[in-house]
Write a protein that holds these residues in place. Structure first.
Motif, PDB file in Angstrom:
ATOM      1  N   VAL A  84       0.889  11.744  12.440  1.00 43.99           N
ATOM      2  CA  VAL A  84       2.291  11.822  12.049  1.00 43.99           C
ATOM      3  C   VAL A  84       2.342  11.562  10.550  1.00 43.99           C
ATOM      4  N   PHE A  85       2.832  12.542   9.808  1.00 47.63           N
ATOM      5  CA  PHE A  85       2.939  12.432   8.357  1.00 47.63           C
ATOM      6  C   PHE A  85       4.419  12.282   8.016  1.00 47.63           C
ATOM      7  N   GLY A  86       4.809  11.039   7.738  1.00 52.02           N
ATOM      8  CA  GLY A  86       6.206  10.749   7.467  1.00 52.02           C
ATOM      9  C   GLY A  86       6.529  10.818   5.996  1.00 52.02           C
ATOM     10  N   GLY A  87       7.777  11.145   5.718  1.00 51.04           N
ATOM     11  CA  GLY A  87       8.235  11.184   4.339  1.00 51.04           C
ATOM     12  C   GLY A  87       9.661  11.672   4.233  1.00 51.04           C
ATOM     13  N   THR A  88      10.198  11.588   3.031  1.00 57.47           N
ATOM     14  CA  THR A  88      11.539  12.086   2.783  1.00 57.47           C
ATOM     15  C   THR A  88      11.519  13.605   2.647  1.00 57.47           C
ATOM     16  N   PHE A  89      10.464  14.127   2.048  1.00 56.60           N
ATOM     17  CA  PHE A  89      10.312  15.568   1.839  1.00 56.60           C
ATOM     18  C   PHE A  89      11.548  16.128   1.134  1.00 56.60           C
ATOM     19  N   ASP A  90      11.867  15.552  -0.017  1.00 55.08           N
ATOM     20  CA  ASP A  90      13.062  15.945  -0.766  1.00 55.08           C
ATOM     21  C   ASP A  90      12.719  16.315  -2.197  1.00 55.08           C
ATOM     22  N   GLN A 139      -3.469  17.593  16.324  1.00 56.82           N
ATOM     23  CA  GLN A 139      -2.176  18.047  15.824  1.00 56.82           C
ATOM     24  C   GLN A 139      -1.662  17.060  14.796  1.00 56.82           C
ATOM     25  N   LEU A 140      -0.957  17.608  13.793  1.00 56.36           N
ATOM     26  CA  LEU A 140      -0.315  16.766  12.789  1.00 56.36           C
ATOM     27  C   LEU A 140       1.147  17.181  12.711  1.00 56.36           C
ATOM     28  N   TYR A 141       2.015  16.179  12.825  1.00 52.06           N
ATOM     29  CA  TYR A 141       3.456  16.400  12.790  1.00 52.06           C
ATOM     30  C   TYR A 141       4.020  15.936  11.455  1.00 52.06           C
ATOM     31  N   LEU A 142       4.748  16.797  10.783  1.00 50.56           N
ATOM     32  CA  LEU A 142       5.513  16.409   9.609  1.00 50.56           C
ATOM     33  C   LEU A 142       6.802  15.791  10.124  1.00 50.56           C
ATOM     34  N   GLN A 143       7.136  14.612   9.636  1.00 53.35           N
ATOM     35  CA  GLN A 143       8.283  13.894  10.174  1.00 53.35           C
ATOM     36  C   GLN A 143       9.215  13.443   9.058  1.00 53.35           C
ATOM     37  N   LEU A 197      -3.449   7.584  17.583  1.00 56.00           N
ATOM     38  CA  LEU A 197      -2.285   7.950  16.781  1.00 56.00           C
ATOM     39  C   LEU A 197      -2.536   7.501  15.353  1.00 56.00           C
ATOM     40  N   CYS A 198      -2.390   8.416  14.430  1.00 56.75           N
ATOM     41  CA  CYS A 198      -2.637   8.127  13.019  1.00 56.75           C
ATOM     42  C   CYS A 198      -1.354   8.386  12.232  1.00 56.75           C
ATOM     43  N   PHE A 199      -0.855   7.357  11.547  1.00 56.49           N
ATOM     44  CA  PHE A 199       0.333   7.521  10.721  1.00 56.49           C
ATOM     45  C   PHE A 199      -0.095   7.718   9.277  1.00 56.49           C
ATOM     46  N   CYS A 200       0.418   8.762   8.653  1.00 56.02           N
ATOM     47  CA  CYS A 200       0.046   9.120   7.283  1.00 56.02           C
ATOM     48  C   CYS A 200       1.296   9.132   6.405  1.00 56.02           C
ATOM     49  N   VAL A 201       1.135   8.672   5.176  1.00 57.19           N
ATOM     50  CA  VAL A 201       2.218   8.710   4.192  1.00 57.19           C
ATOM     51  C   VAL A 201       1.629   9.027   2.832  1.00 57.19           C
ATOM     52  N   GLY A 202       2.494   9.408   1.923  1.00 58.18           N
ATOM     53  CA  GLY A 202       2.086   9.648   0.547  1.00 58.18           C
ATOM     54  C   GLY A 202       1.929   8.342  -0.218  1.00 58.18           C
ATOM     55  N   MET A 203       1.325   8.433  -1.378  1.00 53.21           N
ATOM     56  CA  MET A 203       1.077   7.253  -2.207  1.00 53.21           C
ATOM     57  C   MET A 203       2.374   6.575  -2.624  1.00 53.21           C
ATOM     58  N   ASP A 204       3.451   7.350  -2.817  1.00 59.52           N
ATOM     59  CA  ASP A 204       4.727   6.753  -3.217  1.00 59.52           C
ATOM     60  C   ASP A 204       5.217   5.762  -2.164  1.00 59.52           C
ATOM     61  N   ALA A 205       4.992   6.064  -0.903  1.00 56.61           N
ATOM     62  CA  ALA A 205       5.382   5.148   0.181  1.00 56.61           C
ATOM     63  C   ALA A 205       4.345   4.040   0.360  1.00 56.61           C
ATOM     64  N   LEU A 206       3.089   4.375   0.220  1.00 54.02           N
ATOM     65  CA  LEU A 206       2.023   3.402   0.440  1.00 54.02           C
ATOM     66  C   LEU A 206       2.129   2.202  -0.504  1.00 54.02           C
ATOM     67  N   VAL A 207       2.489   2.432  -1.752  1.00 50.00           N
ATOM     68  CA  VAL A 207       2.564   1.331  -2.710  1.00 50.00           C
ATOM     69  C   VAL A 207       3.715   0.377  -2.404  1.00 50.00           C
TER      70      VAL A 207
END
Length: 124
Positions: free
Chosen positions: A11-17, A38-42, A105-115
């Motif tokens: 699951v790749f979460g983010g604002t995507f904006d 499978q990878l879900y954009l969320q 289950l693997c949760f993924c985020v971008g560096m902007d969220a990780l920090v």
């Protein structure tokens, strides 16, 4: 869910904006490198750590769906169906309930969220 029962889901979460090519390329690399079936954009509904989005939730969902088309990635809209802020702890709880206790289950985020991870909601 997916055709391969029991395989790891991402699951790749983010604002995507807005969603952009970098999001899609990263998601495809994550799917391959982590061996995800499978990878879900969320997209997040109301991200607690970001200022107001320039695009509405519906607009961002539509952009993510267009960007994911024909890539092998899926889009999950569960956070957009929830009122209020999008807390990852709630979302992952829903995923775990759906997948069961054993499914990876693997949760993924971008560096902007990780920090900012240390300031995230920990329990509900």
């Amino acid at each position: 869910m997916c055709a391969t029962e029991g395989g790891p889901i991402g699951v790749f979460g983010g604002t995507f904006d807005p969603v952009h090519k970098g999001h899609i390329e990263l998601a495809l690399q994550l799917k391959q490198q982590l061996g995800l079936v499978q990878l879900y954009l969320q997209p997040a509904n109301i991200p607690p750590h970001k200022a107001d989005s320039s695009a509405s939730s519906a607009e961002r969902a539509a952009m993510v769906a267009l960007a994911a088309a024909d890539t092998g990635l899926e889009v999950d809209l569960r956070e957009l169906q929830r009122d209020g802020p999008s807390y990852t702890v709630d979302t992952l709880g829903q995923w775990r309930a759906q997948l069961g206790p054993e499914r990876p289950l693997c949760f993924c985020v971008g560096m902007d969220a990780l920090v900012q991870l240390d300031s995230w909601q920990r329990d509900r």
